[in-house]
Enzyme design. Structure first.
Site, PDB file in Angstrom:
ATOM      1  N   ASP A  10       0.851  -1.192   0.000  1.00 25.12           N
ATOM      2  CA  ASP A  10       0.000   0.000   0.000  1.00 25.12           C
ATOM      3  C   ASP A  10       0.885   1.239   0.000  1.00 25.12           C
ATOM      4  O   ASP A  10       1.211   1.779   1.053  1.00 25.12           O
ATOM      5  CB  ASP A  10      -0.905  -0.005   1.248  1.00 25.12           C
ATOM      6  CG  ASP A  10      -1.874  -1.169   1.231  1.00 25.12           C
ATOM      7  OD1 ASP A  10      -2.413  -1.479   0.151  1.00 25.12           O
ATOM      8  OD2 ASP A  10      -2.092  -1.780   2.296  1.00 25.12           O
ATOM      9  N   LYS A  32       0.500  -8.156  -2.529  1.00 21.91           N
ATOM     10  CA  LYS A  32      -0.837  -7.670  -2.877  1.00 21.91           C
ATOM     11  C   LYS A  32      -0.726  -6.263  -3.458  1.00 21.91           C
ATOM     12  O   LYS A  32      -0.120  -5.370  -2.857  1.00 21.91           O
ATOM     13  CB  LYS A  32      -1.740  -7.625  -1.632  1.00 21.91           C
ATOM     14  CG  LYS A  32      -3.129  -7.079  -1.940  1.00 21.91           C
ATOM     15  CD  LYS A  32      -4.055  -7.244  -0.745  1.00 21.91           C
ATOM     16  CE  LYS A  32      -4.043  -6.066   0.197  1.00 21.91           C
ATOM     17  NZ  LYS A  32      -4.823  -4.910  -0.243  1.00 21.91           N
ATOM     18  N   ASP A  59      -5.668  -6.831  -5.999  1.00 24.10           N
ATOM     19  CA  ASP A  59      -6.813  -6.542  -5.121  1.00 24.10           C
ATOM     20  C   ASP A  59      -7.580  -5.331  -5.660  1.00 24.10           C
ATOM     21  O   ASP A  59      -7.508  -4.245  -5.109  1.00 24.10           O
ATOM     22  CB  ASP A  59      -6.243  -6.277  -3.706  1.00 24.10           C
ATOM     23  CG  ASP A  59      -7.306  -5.935  -2.683  1.00 24.10           C
ATOM     24  OD1 ASP A  59      -8.475  -6.311  -2.881  1.00 24.10           O
ATOM     25  OD2 ASP A  59      -6.954  -5.285  -1.679  1.00 24.10           O
ATOM     26  N   LYS A  61     -10.994  -5.567  -6.489  1.00 21.18           N
ATOM     27  CA  LYS A  61     -12.399  -5.710  -6.036  1.00 21.18           C
ATOM     28  C   LYS A  61     -13.418  -5.289  -7.093  1.00 21.18           C
ATOM     29  O   LYS A  61     -14.172  -4.328  -6.903  1.00 21.18           O
ATOM     30  CB  LYS A  61     -12.630  -4.887  -4.759  1.00 21.18           C
ATOM     31  CG  LYS A  61     -11.744  -5.270  -3.596  1.00 21.18           C
ATOM     32  CD  LYS A  61     -12.149  -4.501  -2.337  1.00 21.18           C
ATOM     33  CE  LYS A  61     -11.307  -4.816  -1.137  1.00 21.18           C
ATOM     34  NZ  LYS A  61      -9.941  -4.261  -1.185  1.00 21.18           N
ATOM     35  N   PHE A  62     -13.491  -6.043  -8.188  1.00 23.05           N
ATOM     36  CA  PHE A  62     -14.451  -5.707  -9.240  1.00 23.05           C
ATOM     37  C   PHE A  62     -15.886  -5.831  -8.739  1.00 23.05           C
ATOM     38  O   PHE A  62     -16.227  -6.759  -8.002  1.00 23.05           O
ATOM     39  CB  PHE A  62     -14.281  -6.635 -10.448  1.00 23.05           C
ATOM     40  CG  PHE A  62     -12.928  -6.566 -11.084  1.00 23.05           C
ATOM     41  CD1 PHE A  62     -12.245  -5.365 -11.183  1.00 23.05           C
ATOM     42  CD2 PHE A  62     -12.330  -7.709 -11.605  1.00 23.05           C
ATOM     43  CE1 PHE A  62     -10.993  -5.299 -11.781  1.00 23.05           C
ATOM     44  CE2 PHE A  62     -11.081  -7.660 -12.204  1.00 23.05           C
ATOM     45  CZ  PHE A  62     -10.412  -6.452 -12.285  1.00 23.05           C
ATOM     46  N   ASP A  64     -19.493  -4.875 -10.846  1.00 22.37           N
ATOM     47  CA  ASP A  64     -20.182  -4.203 -11.951  1.00 22.37           C
ATOM     48  C   ASP A  64     -21.201  -5.176 -12.536  1.00 22.37           C
ATOM     49  O   ASP A  64     -21.383  -6.279 -11.981  1.00 22.37           O
ATOM     50  CB  ASP A  64     -19.142  -3.763 -13.007  1.00 22.37           C
ATOM     51  CG  ASP A  64     -19.567  -2.489 -13.724  1.00 22.37           C
ATOM     52  OD1 ASP A  64     -20.734  -2.428 -14.178  1.00 22.37           O
ATOM     53  OD2 ASP A  64     -18.746  -1.564 -13.845  1.00 22.37           O
ATOM     54  N   PRO A  66     -22.635  -8.147 -14.786  1.00 21.19           N
ATOM     55  CA  PRO A  66     -21.899  -9.385 -15.082  1.00 21.19           C
ATOM     56  C   PRO A  66     -20.988  -9.290 -16.300  1.00 21.19           C
ATOM     57  O   PRO A  66     -19.827  -9.704 -16.251  1.00 21.19           O
ATOM     58  CB  PRO A  66     -23.020 -10.409 -15.305  1.00 21.19           C
ATOM     59  CG  PRO A  66     -24.125  -9.921 -14.424  1.00 21.19           C
ATOM     60  CD  PRO A  66     -24.071  -8.416 -14.500  1.00 21.19           C
ATOM     61  N   ASN A  67     -21.475  -8.701 -17.391  1.00 21.00           N
ATOM     62  CA  ASN A  67     -20.661  -8.653 -18.599  1.00 21.00           C
ATOM     63  C   ASN A  67     -19.398  -7.812 -18.405  1.00 21.00           C
ATOM     64  O   ASN A  67     -18.292  -8.219 -18.770  1.00 21.00           O
ATOM     65  CB  ASN A  67     -21.499  -8.106 -19.757  1.00 21.00           C
ATOM     66  CG  ASN A  67     -20.739  -8.208 -21.055  1.00 21.00           C
ATOM     67  OD1 ASN A  67     -20.288  -9.284 -21.434  1.00 21.00           O
ATOM     68  ND2 ASN A  67     -20.550  -7.070 -21.708  1.00 21.00           N
ATOM     69  N   THR A  68     -19.555  -6.646 -17.797  1.00 22.47           N
ATOM     70  CA  THR A  68     -18.405  -5.752 -17.589  1.00 22.47           C
ATOM     71  C   THR A  68     -17.391  -6.385 -16.631  1.00 22.47           C
ATOM     72  O   THR A  68     -16.180  -6.337 -16.862  1.00 22.47           O
ATOM     73  CB  THR A  68     -18.906  -4.399 -17.036  1.00 22.47           C
ATOM     74  OG1 THR A  68     -19.874  -3.899 -17.950  1.00 22.47           O
ATOM     75  CG2 THR A  68     -17.785  -3.401 -16.892  1.00 22.47           C
ATOM     76  N   THR A 123     -14.750  -4.506   6.115  1.00 21.25           N
ATOM     77  CA  THR A 123     -14.676  -4.371   7.578  1.00 21.25           C
ATOM     78  C   THR A 123     -14.913  -2.933   8.025  1.00 21.25           C
ATOM     79  O   THR A 123     -15.115  -2.682   9.201  1.00 21.25           O
ATOM     80  CB  THR A 123     -13.306  -4.839   8.105  1.00 21.25           C
ATOM     81  OG1 THR A 123     -12.316  -4.413   7.197  1.00 21.25           O
ATOM     82  CG2 THR A 123     -13.259  -6.331   8.263  1.00 21.25           C
ATOM     83  N   GLN A 193      -6.328  -1.828  12.847  1.00 24.75           N
ATOM     84  CA  GLN A 193      -6.931  -3.157  12.743  1.00 24.75           C
ATOM     85  C   GLN A 193      -7.517  -3.551  14.096  1.00 24.75           C
ATOM     86  O   GLN A 193      -6.859  -3.458  15.118  1.00 24.75           O
ATOM     87  CB  GLN A 193      -5.897  -4.208  12.314  1.00 24.75           C
ATOM     88  CG  GLN A 193      -5.367  -4.028  10.906  1.00 24.75           C
ATOM     89  CD  GLN A 193      -6.355  -4.494   9.832  1.00 24.75           C
ATOM     90  OE1 GLN A 193      -7.503  -4.833  10.121  1.00 24.75           O
ATOM     91  NE2 GLN A 193      -5.906  -4.486   8.586  1.00 24.75           N
ATOM     92  N   ARG A 214       1.568  -3.085   7.059  1.00 23.35           N
ATOM     93  CA  ARG A 214       2.443  -2.209   7.846  1.00 23.35           C
ATOM     94  C   ARG A 214       3.410  -2.864   8.827  1.00 23.35           C
ATOM     95  O   ARG A 214       4.536  -2.381   8.948  1.00 23.35           O
ATOM     96  CB  ARG A 214       1.573  -1.152   8.546  1.00 23.35           C
ATOM     97  CG  ARG A 214       0.997  -0.155   7.557  1.00 23.35           C
ATOM     98  CD  ARG A 214      -0.197   0.572   8.103  1.00 23.35           C
ATOM     99  NE  ARG A 214      -1.327  -0.336   8.285  1.00 23.35           N
ATOM    100  CZ  ARG A 214      -2.497   0.044   8.790  1.00 23.35           C
ATOM    101  NH1 ARG A 214      -2.671   1.290   9.173  1.00 23.35           N
ATOM    102  NH2 ARG A 214      -3.471  -0.828   8.918  1.00 23.35           N
TER     103      ARG A 214
HETATM  104  O1  C5P Z   1      -1.162  -2.673   7.003  1.00 25.64           O
HETATM  105  P1  C5P Z   1      -2.142  -3.788   7.224  1.00 25.64           P
HETATM  106  O2  C5P Z   1      -1.485  -5.085   7.644  1.00 25.64           O
HETATM  107  O3  C5P Z   1      -3.292  -3.391   8.096  1.00 25.64           O
HETATM  108  O4  C5P Z   1      -2.721  -4.055   5.753  1.00 25.64           O
HETATM  109  C1  C5P Z   1      -3.765  -4.947   5.522  1.00 25.64           C
HETATM  110  C2  C5P Z   1      -4.149  -4.904   4.078  1.00 25.64           C
HETATM  111  O5  C5P Z   1      -5.356  -5.641   3.927  1.00 25.64           O
HETATM  112  C3  C5P Z   1      -4.448  -3.522   3.524  1.00 25.64           C
HETATM  113  O6  C5P Z   1      -4.075  -3.525   2.148  1.00 25.64           O
HETATM  114  C4  C5P Z   1      -5.937  -3.387   3.675  1.00 25.64           C
HETATM  115  O7  C5P Z   1      -6.510  -2.545   2.703  1.00 25.64           O
HETATM  116  C5  C5P Z   1      -6.396  -4.816   3.426  1.00 25.64           C
HETATM  117  N1  C5P Z   1      -7.682  -5.160   3.995  1.00 25.64           N
HETATM  118  C6  C5P Z   1      -7.994  -5.034   5.347  1.00 25.64           C
HETATM  119  N2  C5P Z   1      -9.222  -5.413   5.810  1.00 25.64           N
HETATM  120  C7  C5P Z   1     -10.118  -5.912   4.968  1.00 25.64           C
HETATM  121  C8  C5P Z   1      -9.824  -6.060   3.615  1.00 25.64           C
HETATM  122  C9  C5P Z   1      -8.583  -5.676   3.167  1.00 25.64           C
HETATM  123  O8  C5P Z   1      -7.173  -4.584   6.132  1.00 25.64           O
HETATM  124  N3  C5P Z   1     -11.273  -6.319   5.438  1.00 25.64           N
END
Ligand code: C5P
Length: 236
Positions: A10, A32, A59, A61-62, A64, A66-68, A123, A193, A214
């Protein structure tokens, strides 16, 4: 190479992401790439990671019609990545069509088929937010229902909290993959988190892939942080 650990890149610039990948060297084999990095690098980060022989979870996250979505899925698969995702709330038809087109196009092109993973409920939603957009059940139930829908549509797994793995596998089978953020080694700060698990606990809970950002990417010594996580999950 330990490939249950996926490091989240990220970063606001391609240069910073590349620097991180180079610093981690052979220690990490799976990354990722989310919307931020995919867009700010004009997609070029994919080629860079492939040159370095890294696996890629795209990552994006599509979500839209179904066709697109299916056409986007076809292009994602054509990049030669290893995993990508769609929102399960895009519905059964959308997911089925994505699965179909990925299978078809990979067979036609003779390319490897990426894992197709569903996103259940973000989340960032709380009960009020989920109700506002029309989810009638509580978040846990909605997430589980969406996981079941993704499984029935033929997806390979879902992104979920490590705390949901046991119940998802009970409903969808042990082979249905769980890709989990929200993992924090005991020595790292939890940051934003909540409901976290340590890597060791996550493996014991049956998590297939853990996405960690992180605690590794912001560590003083990146390699050392990654190695500590890998040691904890019992990899080499
Ligand atoms: O830095 P950290 O370990 O919190 O990164 C977790 C990664 O997982 C980030 O890219 C965050 O966008 C992603 N993510 C998340 N929770 C979710 C879905 C994805 O933390 N429910």
């Amino acid at each position: 190479m330990q490939d249950q650990l996926i490091v989240a890149l990220d970063f606001p610039t391609e240069a910073k992401a590349k620097e991180t990948v180079l610093a981690l060297g052979e220690t990490v084999g799976y990354y990722k790439v989310g919307l931020e990095l995919f867009l700010n690098s004009g997609g070029r980060i994919i080629e860079f990671l492939q040159e370095k022989r890294k696996k890629i979870f795209l990552d994006l996250k599509f979500h839209d019609i179904p066709n697109t979505t299916a056409q986007a899925a076809r292009w994602a698969a054509s990049l030669g990545i290893d995993m990508f995702n769609v929102h399960a709330s895009g519905g059964s038809e959308m997911m089925k069509k994505a699965v179909e087109i990925v299978q078809e196009s990979c067979l036609q092109e003779g390319t490897k088929q990426p894992l197709l993973i569903g996103v259940t409920i973000l989340t960032s939603f709380d009960e009020t937010g989920a109700a506002q957009v029309g989810f009638k059940n509580d978040i846990q139930t909605t997430a589980l229902n969406l996981a079941v829908l993704a499984h029935q549509a033929g997806l390979n797994g879902v992104v979920c909290s490590p705390h949901e793995v046991v119940v998802i596998k009970e409903k969808c089978g042990q082979d249905f993959l769980t890709v989990c953020p929200g993992i924090r080694p005991a020595w790292a700060q939890s940051g934003d988190q909540k409901r976290i698990m340590t890597p060791k606990e996550a493996i014991a809970a049956g998590v297939d892939y853990m996405v960690i950002g992180r605690p590794i990417t912001q560590a003083q010594n990146l390699k050392e942080a990654a190695l500590k996580v890998i040691a904890e999950i019992g990899g080499k």
